[in-house]
Design an enzyme around this catalytic site. Structure first.
Site, PDB file in Angstrom:
ATOM      1  N   HIS A 565      16.824   1.238  37.550  1.00 19.17           N
ATOM      2  CA  HIS A 565      15.996   2.064  38.439  1.00 19.17           C
ATOM      3  C   HIS A 565      16.848   2.706  39.530  1.00 19.17           C
ATOM      4  O   HIS A 565      16.814   3.923  39.731  1.00 19.17           O
ATOM      5  CB  HIS A 565      14.894   1.203  39.056  1.00 19.17           C
ATOM      6  CG  HIS A 565      14.011   1.932  40.019  1.00 19.17           C
ATOM      7  ND1 HIS A 565      12.748   2.362  39.683  1.00 19.17           N
ATOM      8  CD2 HIS A 565      14.202   2.314  41.314  1.00 19.17           C
ATOM      9  CE1 HIS A 565      12.208   2.974  40.727  1.00 19.17           C
ATOM     10  NE2 HIS A 565      13.068   2.949  41.731  1.00 19.17           N
ATOM     11  N   GLU A 566      17.604   1.885  40.241  1.00 17.61           N
ATOM     12  CA  GLU A 566      18.425   2.421  41.327  1.00 17.61           C
ATOM     13  C   GLU A 566      19.501   3.368  40.790  1.00 17.61           C
ATOM     14  O   GLU A 566      19.852   4.357  41.440  1.00 17.61           O
ATOM     15  CB  GLU A 566      19.062   1.281  42.125  1.00 17.61           C
ATOM     16  CG  GLU A 566      18.078   0.317  42.779  1.00 17.61           C
ATOM     17  CD  GLU A 566      17.030   1.003  43.634  1.00 17.61           C
ATOM     18  OE1 GLU A 566      17.281   2.129  44.123  1.00 17.61           O
ATOM     19  OE2 GLU A 566      15.938   0.428  43.810  1.00 17.61           O
ATOM     20  N   HIS A 569      18.216   6.910  40.505  1.00 16.45           N
ATOM     21  CA  HIS A 569      18.365   7.675  41.749  1.00 16.45           C
ATOM     22  C   HIS A 569      19.802   8.166  41.898  1.00 16.45           C
ATOM     23  O   HIS A 569      20.052   9.306  42.305  1.00 16.45           O
ATOM     24  CB  HIS A 569      18.009   6.797  42.950  1.00 16.45           C
ATOM     25  CG  HIS A 569      16.556   6.517  43.115  1.00 16.45           C
ATOM     26  ND1 HIS A 569      15.595   7.504  43.133  1.00 16.45           N
ATOM     27  CD2 HIS A 569      15.881   5.341  43.299  1.00 16.45           C
ATOM     28  CE1 HIS A 569      14.406   6.962  43.308  1.00 16.45           C
ATOM     29  NE2 HIS A 569      14.548   5.656  43.410  1.00 16.45           N
ATOM     30  N   HIS A 572      20.566  11.169  39.835  1.00 16.69           N
ATOM     31  CA  HIS A 572      19.945  12.353  40.431  1.00 16.69           C
ATOM     32  C   HIS A 572      20.840  12.897  41.550  1.00 16.69           C
ATOM     33  O   HIS A 572      21.060  14.104  41.663  1.00 16.69           O
ATOM     34  CB  HIS A 572      18.562  11.991  40.976  1.00 16.69           C
ATOM     35  CG  HIS A 572      17.639  13.157  41.091  1.00 16.69           C
ATOM     36  ND1 HIS A 572      16.360  13.053  41.609  1.00 16.69           N
ATOM     37  CD2 HIS A 572      17.791  14.462  40.775  1.00 16.69           C
ATOM     38  CE1 HIS A 572      15.779  14.224  41.589  1.00 16.69           C
ATOM     39  NE2 HIS A 572      16.625  15.107  41.090  1.00 16.69           N
TER      40      HIS A 572
END
Length: 779
Positions: A565-566, A569, A572
């Site tokens: 999940h992290e 980010h 991105h």
């Protein structure tokens, strides 16, 4: 100036803080390539190797606790993140002052713009001004949340308050706004490109949301309220981890009758000797929730574990009241209406409609998941067997979940043919997972993660790993600082912090001493994006054979999901390389920012991906696929209840921020919370004041629905692009070039229409909201 807060995944430990099912593993008989020597894996799995590489920073850390050691900051090669100012807390003050002076110069330059030639660069000048401010504000947000040095943390709070106030003052600068309006009106004549126009419109929205067209006294009031909200919000965040009381008293007679003697022996008694002082933090209360047969004991413990102090409730009430006042000041009915302007959802009504569309189907699924536990409870307590969903939901309480879930899990393990006593985490050391992520990114995006040794003073703790992100065409495109190991005093909440955004170099930008610079394949220099990933993974001692033991981080599947999940980010931030920092990476709409990270959770749950990256820490063998599939099925335990919990939190966020009055004493946040819990009726909590521990009410005010909204979008993208083949480079490139690389520089609805091949989504209308909300499975 446009700001975007740090993004992260907060695991709210109301019902889902601990994995109940301990899974066992069987390894494939075929030998696999021994990957123990891979550099990326080794820097995370072999601590002695890392200590040898990073000996200067370990030596620095040791010297801080001794009288003699490094004599001054001049002994350091650099400061935090290779910013030479950041060698000490005083250096942070100097960097803040340096940035303040630079901002003043830029404002003076902008105020004096007169010619059309000067106007051509106006939006870039505004972006540079924003970059100067954000590089202090973002840095301070990171330091005050993570740095182990209290002086650094206190200084960061002071510097943050100073620069945040300056930012709010500039957001009410009429001259800046008038020039921007003129610039956008003459965009064709000035030859502005689409990214500049998009950035200009976003900045204009910021001015308008700051009351730029209001009377001077209203603009001054906006600055005051914004500052108060920032301070009380940070105070609220700083206290979310604290419980109301460190222990509760429960009679010895009751405890001795229902609790294992070994557990009781670990607790102190009060001065009368008649009551145990049961702690409300640590492993003991969690053990009691899983093993204690008495519901009264479980209820008392659960309630105290999920309760905060009255002072914390006062902080939350003050935060909500200030936000209502700010929204009213600027002509909005409530803070939700004010905040959702410019977001994908657009209005509170659209958000409520989206959440309600999820409630009915998810409640039925949650009740179905809880039914076996409810039947078990009825059998063990002698109550009537529940048959309907309503009867199940009426019987099951939040403090029942762990106890009856543990009994069911134990029965499953005893009947399992896969139990060999070894945890599945043995195949997923932190280094293995990091290497697996690098391999995955290389396949779908053409980038890889390369470990680098930090300079002395570059990191805030010697166990922080520097990872360079390298593109197959452009070379170094960004830097990640991975602070992934547990440390005393460290936040338990995983997060991604933007420290420095990607952007092109500004015109006549000569001073690069405080930034890290990259060069793309065309020879153009750009500011490297710099981010920090923060987790709290635990070291364990493992047996390497031949009498050798080693410290290593072995990850459970939920922790792998957290890391993926992290890292979503992070990708991105790395790939969203726009000209202007205001729209780079995660600087996009709040209800769009979680999409890349939640999409990565799909990869983390995919059997093909997990099987390909698995490697036993000692043998190097991959995990047996059938074992993994069985484990995946077991790991879905109460997944719809978890989704419903997210729905409840999203509704709570909306209800608190839809309030439209601020009369003294009129906001009862606990009553609102309990009323909502009773209405939604899945593991309802009408006992605790947990709402005061919900930290995202500050950072994601009126926008917490974004998690569910982006889950729905991610599910559709996964099905469309990666369900058939998670390693597909063509579809990876489509997602990278169709969505990630644009950051916030294009309308998110348009980007979705491109990657989902659904042109109607570009309108971002009610049909689009219904289309996204229509998710049958996979959330």
């Amino acid at each position: 100036m446009l700001r975007t807060v740090s993004v992260g995944r907060q695991y709210v430990q109301r019902y889902f803080g601990h994995c109940l099912i301990v899974n066992s593993v069987r390894h494939s008989s075929s030998a696999t390539v021994n990957r123990l020597k891979q550099p990326l894996r080794r820097v995370f799995d072999d601590d002695s190797h890392w200590r040898a590489l990073n000996h200067s920073n370990y030596k620095l850390n040791e010297s801080k606790g001794r009288k003699f050691g490094l004599r001054s900051t001049s002994d350091l090669e650099t400061g935090l993140f290779q910013n030479s100012y950041l060698k000490s807390a005083n250096g942070l003050v100097e960097f803040t002052q340096h940035s303040f002076e630079k901002a003043k110069e830029l404002v003076q330059k902008i105020h004096s713009i007169e010619t059309q030639d000067e106007m051509k660069y106006y939006i870039k000048d505004l972006d540079q001004l924003s970059d100067v401010l954000c590089r202090v504000i973002d840095l301070c947000e990171f330091i005050r949340a993570t740095h182990p040095d209290k002086k650094f943390v206190q200084t960061a709070q002071q510097c943050h308050e100073k620069m945040f106030e300056i930012m709010n003052i500039l957001n009410t600068d009429v001259r800046l706004c008038d020039l921007l309006t003129q610039c956008l009106r003459e965009s064709d004549v000035l030859g502005l490109d689409s990214e500049e126009i998009r950035t200009g419109k976003i900045l204009l929205e910021d001015f308008e949301k700051s009351g730029i067209y209001m009377k001077p006294e209203i603009r001054e009031k906006f600055i005051q309220l914004s500052q108060e909200i920032s301070v009380i919000g940070q105070d609220f965040i700083n206290n979310t981890e604290y419980v109301r009381s460190n222990y509760i008293k429960i009679s010895c007679e009751l405890m001795d009758a229902h609790v294992n003697k070994m557990v009781c022996s670990q607790m102190k008694k009060d001065i009368t000797g008649e009551y145990y002082k049961v702690p409300t933090y640590g492993y003991i209360p969690h053990t009691l929730l899983r093993t204690c047969s008495d519901e009264v004991i479980r209820m008392k413990i659960w309630t105290e574990m999920h309760s905060c102090s009255d002072a914390q409730i006062e902080r939350l009430t003050k935060l909500i009241s200030l936000r209502v006042e700010l929204a009213k000041l600027l002509g909005s009915q409530n803070f939700a209406q004010y905040q959702l302007h410019g977001k994908m959802a657009k209005t509170p009504e659209n958000v409520s409609g989206f959440l309600e569309s999820l409630v009915h189907s998810t409640r039925i699924k949650a009740a179905s998941e809880l039914k076996p536990l409810a039947v078990l409870k009825s059998e063990l307590t002698g109550t009537q067997t529940p048959h309907t969903s309503e009867e199940v939901l009426e019987l099951m309480k939040p403090w029942d979940r762990d106890y009856y879930g543990s009994i069911q899990a134990l029965a499953q393990r005893r009947s399992s043919s896969l139990d060999n006593g070894e945890s599945i985490s043995s195949s997923f050391s932190l280094g293995v997972v990091m290497q697996g992520l690098s391999d995955l990114f290389e396949k779908i995006y053409g980038i890889k993660l390369v470990p680098a040794t930090p300079k002395t003073g570059e990191t805030w703790s010697p166990d922080v790993r520097r990872i360079d992100v390298v593109d197959e065409h452009d070379g170094l495109i960004g830097v990640m600082y991975c602070d992934l190991f547990e440390r005393e005093g460290k936040t338990p909440n995983p997060a991604h912090f933007t420290v420095c955004c990607s952007r092109n170099m500004y015109l006549n930008e000569a001073d690069t001493s405080t930034i890290q610079v990259g060069v793309n394949s065309n020879g153009q220099k750009f500011q490297l994006p710099v981010i920090s990933l923060v987790c709290d993974f635990r070291w364990v001692e493992v047996n390497m054979g031949d009498g050798k033991h080693q410290q290593m981080c072995l990850l459970q599947l939920n922790e792998i999901e957290t890391l993926f999940h992290e890292m979503g980010h992070a990708m991105h931030s790395m790939l969203g390389r726009t000209q202007l920092q205001n729209v780079s990476g995660t600087r996009c709409a709040t209800d769009f920012v979680e999409l890349p990270s939640i999409l990565m959770e799909h990869f983390a749950r995919d059997t093909r991906v997990l099987s390909s990256i698995s490697s036993h820490y000692k043998t190097g063998k991959s995990l047996d696929v059938e074992v993994l599939k069985n484990h995946q099925l077991e790991n879905q335990f109460l997944q719809n209840c978890e989704t419903f919990s997210q729905i409840k939190m999203s509704f709570l966020d909306q209800e608190l921020h839809n309030l439209d009055h601020t009369t003294d004493g009129s906001i009862d946040v606990i009553a609102i919370y309990h009323r909502l819990e009773r209405r939604l009726a899945v593991l309802p909590d009408d006992q605790s004041n947990w709402c005061g521990k919900f930290g995202h009410l500050f950072g994601y005010g009126a926008s917490y629905y974004s998690y569910l909204f982006d889950r729905a979008i991610a599910s559709k993208i996964w099905d469309h692009l990666f369900e058939q083949d998670p390693f597909n480079r063509t579809n990876g490139t489509k997602f990278k070039e169709g969505l990630l690389q644009w950051g916030g520089s294009r309308d998110p609805w348009y980007l979705l229409s491109q990657v989902l091949d659904e042109p109607r989504l570009a309108k971002g209308d009610e049909w689009g909201m219904r289309y996204i909300g229509d998710v049958k499975t996979g959330m």
